[in-house]
Scaffold this motif. Sequence first.
Motif, PDB file in Angstrom:
ATOM      1  N   LEU A  90      -4.557  -1.084   5.742  1.00  0.00           N
ATOM      2  CA  LEU A  90      -4.336  -0.158   4.401  1.00  0.00           C
ATOM      3  C   LEU A  90      -3.147  -0.937   3.588  1.00  0.00           C
ATOM      4  CD1 LEU A  90      -4.903   1.546   2.291  1.00  0.00           C
ATOM      5  CD2 LEU A  90      -3.822   3.533   3.949  1.00  0.00           C
ATOM      6  N   GLU A  91      -2.019  -0.985   4.347  1.00  0.00           N
ATOM      7  CA  GLU A  91      -0.739  -1.499   3.858  1.00  0.00           C
ATOM      8  C   GLU A  91      -1.125  -2.937   3.447  1.00  0.00           C
ATOM      9  OE1 GLU A  91       3.715  -2.499   5.183  1.00  0.00           O
ATOM     10  OE2 GLU A  91       2.442  -1.444   6.574  1.00  0.00           O
ATOM     11  N   HIS A  92      -1.539  -3.717   4.178  1.00  0.00           N
ATOM     12  CA  HIS A  92      -2.028  -5.126   3.475  1.00  0.00           C
ATOM     13  C   HIS A  92      -2.537  -5.001   2.280  1.00  0.00           C
ATOM     14  CE1 HIS A  92      -2.624  -9.624   4.074  1.00  0.00           C
ATOM     15  NE2 HIS A  92      -3.787  -9.140   3.708  1.00  0.00           N
ATOM     16  N   GLY A  93      -3.666  -4.055   2.031  1.00  0.00           N
ATOM     17  CA  GLY A  93      -4.497  -3.992   0.883  1.00  0.00           C
ATOM     18  C   GLY A  93      -3.527  -3.455  -0.152  1.00  0.00           C
ATOM     19  N   LEU A  94      -2.927  -2.662  -0.016  1.00  0.00           N
ATOM     20  CA  LEU A  94      -1.957  -2.200  -0.799  1.00  0.00           C
ATOM     21  C   LEU A  94      -0.859  -3.226  -1.706  1.00  0.00           C
ATOM     22  CD1 LEU A  94      -0.955   1.443   0.765  1.00  0.00           C
ATOM     23  CD2 LEU A  94      -2.268   1.106  -1.332  1.00  0.00           C
ATOM     24  N   GLN A  95      -0.496  -3.930  -0.560  1.00  0.00           N
ATOM     25  CA  GLN A  95       0.309  -4.995  -0.966  1.00  0.00           C
ATOM     26  C   GLN A  95      -0.300  -5.793  -2.095  1.00  0.00           C
ATOM     27  OE1 GLN A  95       1.816  -6.822   2.668  1.00  0.00           O
ATOM     28  NE2 GLN A  95       3.410  -5.278   2.930  1.00  0.00           N
ATOM     29  N   SER A 152      -9.337  -5.982  -1.288  1.00  0.00           N
ATOM     30  CA  SER A 152      -8.513  -5.247  -2.404  1.00  0.00           C
ATOM     31  C   SER A 152      -9.124  -5.597  -3.955  1.00  0.00           C
ATOM     32  CB  SER A 152      -6.921  -5.631  -2.416  1.00  0.00           C
ATOM     33  OG  SER A 152      -6.447  -5.288  -1.240  1.00  0.00           O
ATOM     34  N   PHE A 153      -9.176  -4.653  -4.775  1.00  0.00           N
ATOM     35  CA  PHE A 153      -9.414  -4.941  -5.908  1.00  0.00           C
ATOM     36  C   PHE A 153      -8.710  -4.006  -7.046  1.00  0.00           C
ATOM     37  CE2 PHE A 153     -13.309  -5.042  -3.139  1.00  0.00           C
ATOM     38  CZ  PHE A 153     -13.652  -6.218  -3.551  1.00  0.00           C
ATOM     39  N   PRO A 154      -7.649  -4.676  -7.710  1.00  0.00           N
ATOM     40  CA  PRO A 154      -6.734  -4.104  -8.356  1.00  0.00           C
ATOM     41  C   PRO A 154      -7.155  -3.765  -9.717  1.00  0.00           C
ATOM     42  CG  PRO A 154      -6.195  -6.674  -8.458  1.00  0.00           C
ATOM     43  CD  PRO A 154      -7.489  -6.109  -7.212  1.00  0.00           C
ATOM     44  N   TYR A 155      -6.722  -2.554 -10.174  1.00  0.00           N
ATOM     45  CA  TYR A 155      -7.208  -1.982 -11.352  1.00  0.00           C
ATOM     46  C   TYR A 155      -6.477  -2.559 -12.560  1.00  0.00           C
ATOM     47  CZ  TYR A 155      -8.196   1.338 -15.004  1.00  0.00           C
ATOM     48  OH  TYR A 155      -8.565   1.869 -16.250  1.00  0.00           O
ATOM     49  N   ILE A 156      -5.219  -3.069 -12.186  1.00  0.00           N
ATOM     50  CA  ILE A 156      -4.193  -3.427 -13.442  1.00  0.00           C
ATOM     51  C   ILE A 156      -3.975  -5.046 -12.664  1.00  0.00           C
ATOM     52  CG2 ILE A 156      -1.986  -3.718 -14.225  1.00  0.00           C
ATOM     53  CD1 ILE A 156      -2.103  -0.695 -14.067  1.00  0.00           C
ATOM     54  N   ASP A 157      -3.969  -6.052 -13.398  1.00  0.00           N
ATOM     55  CA  ASP A 157      -3.617  -7.512 -12.984  1.00  0.00           C
ATOM     56  C   ASP A 157      -2.112  -7.436 -12.938  1.00  0.00           C
ATOM     57  OD1 ASP A 157      -3.126 -10.066 -12.866  1.00  0.00           O
ATOM     58  OD2 ASP A 157      -3.853 -10.857 -14.582  1.00  0.00           O
ATOM     59  N   THR A 181      -7.046   1.408  17.150  1.00  0.00           N
ATOM     60  CA  THR A 181      -7.843   0.976  16.048  1.00  0.00           C
ATOM     61  C   THR A 181      -7.067   1.860  14.783  1.00  0.00           C
ATOM     62  OG1 THR A 181      -9.833   1.159  17.344  1.00  0.00           O
ATOM     63  CG2 THR A 181      -9.956   1.705  14.775  1.00  0.00           C
ATOM     64  N   GLN A 182      -6.322   2.886  14.996  1.00  0.00           N
ATOM     65  CA  GLN A 182      -5.578   3.570  14.022  1.00  0.00           C
ATOM     66  C   GLN A 182      -4.572   2.855  13.523  1.00  0.00           C
ATOM     67  OE1 GLN A 182      -6.004   6.744  12.676  1.00  0.00           O
ATOM     68  NE2 GLN A 182      -4.425   6.215  11.342  1.00  0.00           N
ATOM     69  N   ALA A 183      -3.704   1.968  14.467  1.00  0.00           N
ATOM     70  CA  ALA A 183      -2.683   1.458  13.907  1.00  0.00           C
ATOM     71  C   ALA A 183      -3.031  -0.216  13.336  1.00  0.00           C
ATOM     72  CB  ALA A 183      -1.793   0.529  15.147  1.00  0.00           C
ATOM     73  N   THR A 184      -4.223  -0.292  13.602  1.00  0.00           N
ATOM     74  CA  THR A 184      -4.806  -1.574  12.917  1.00  0.00           C
ATOM     75  C   THR A 184      -5.470  -1.074  11.470  1.00  0.00           C
ATOM     76  OG1 THR A 184      -5.568  -2.546  15.186  1.00  0.00           O
ATOM     77  CG2 THR A 184      -6.449  -3.428  13.168  1.00  0.00           C
ATOM     78  N   LEU A 185      -6.115  -0.160  11.408  1.00  0.00           N
ATOM     79  CA  LEU A 185      -6.361   0.320  10.090  1.00  0.00           C
ATOM     80  C   LEU A 185      -5.182   0.539   9.226  1.00  0.00           C
ATOM     81  CD1 LEU A 185      -9.065   3.022  11.232  1.00  0.00           C
ATOM     82  CD2 LEU A 185      -9.605   1.036   9.926  1.00  0.00           C
ATOM     83  N   GLU A 186      -4.238   0.988   9.603  1.00  0.00           N
ATOM     84  CA  GLU A 186      -3.058   1.295   8.818  1.00  0.00           C
ATOM     85  C   GLU A 186      -2.309   0.041   8.440  1.00  0.00           C
ATOM     86  OE1 GLU A 186      -0.544   3.804  11.497  1.00  0.00           O
ATOM     87  OE2 GLU A 186      -1.810   5.467  10.924  1.00  0.00           O
ATOM     88  N   PHE A 187      -2.386  -1.019   9.270  1.00  0.00           N
ATOM     89  CA  PHE A 187      -2.069  -2.244   8.886  1.00  0.00           C
ATOM     90  C   PHE A 187      -2.718  -2.744   7.892  1.00  0.00           C
ATOM     91  CE2 PHE A 187      -2.545  -6.778   9.301  1.00  0.00           C
ATOM     92  CZ  PHE A 187      -1.166  -7.356   9.127  1.00  0.00           C
TER      93      PHE A 187
END
Length: 104
Positions: free
Chosen positions: A91-96, A37-42, A83-89
């Motif tokens: 993505l959610e992890h990255g969003l967090q 993950s690369f946040p735009y805002i700190d 694979t779909q469920a793992t990708l969703e996990f």
Amino acid sequence: MGEAGKVEVSLLVVNKEQMAKYNWQYHQTLGPTDVLSFPYIDPQSQVSSEIFVMPPGTGTILGDVVVCYPVAREVGVKEGRTTQATLEFYLEHGLQHLMGYHHE
């Protein structure tokens, strides 16, 4: 997650070789990882990493999430998930992470 209004996130799905390059470039760690993950805002300072005026009505830019598809597929098989469920996990992890939540 507490964010009001529209938000924007860039999602990039890559292979192991590309993820290994990103992992080395940004974390000096060898080999591919599952998600970066690369946040735009700190999240700690709420200051944008770049100054850029956005058009009215544009959502808050949270940042970028990079997911490694082959790693997600392998982990899904190993853990009995699709694979779909793992990708969703991932993505959610990255969003967090973009929202300032971390493992510590």
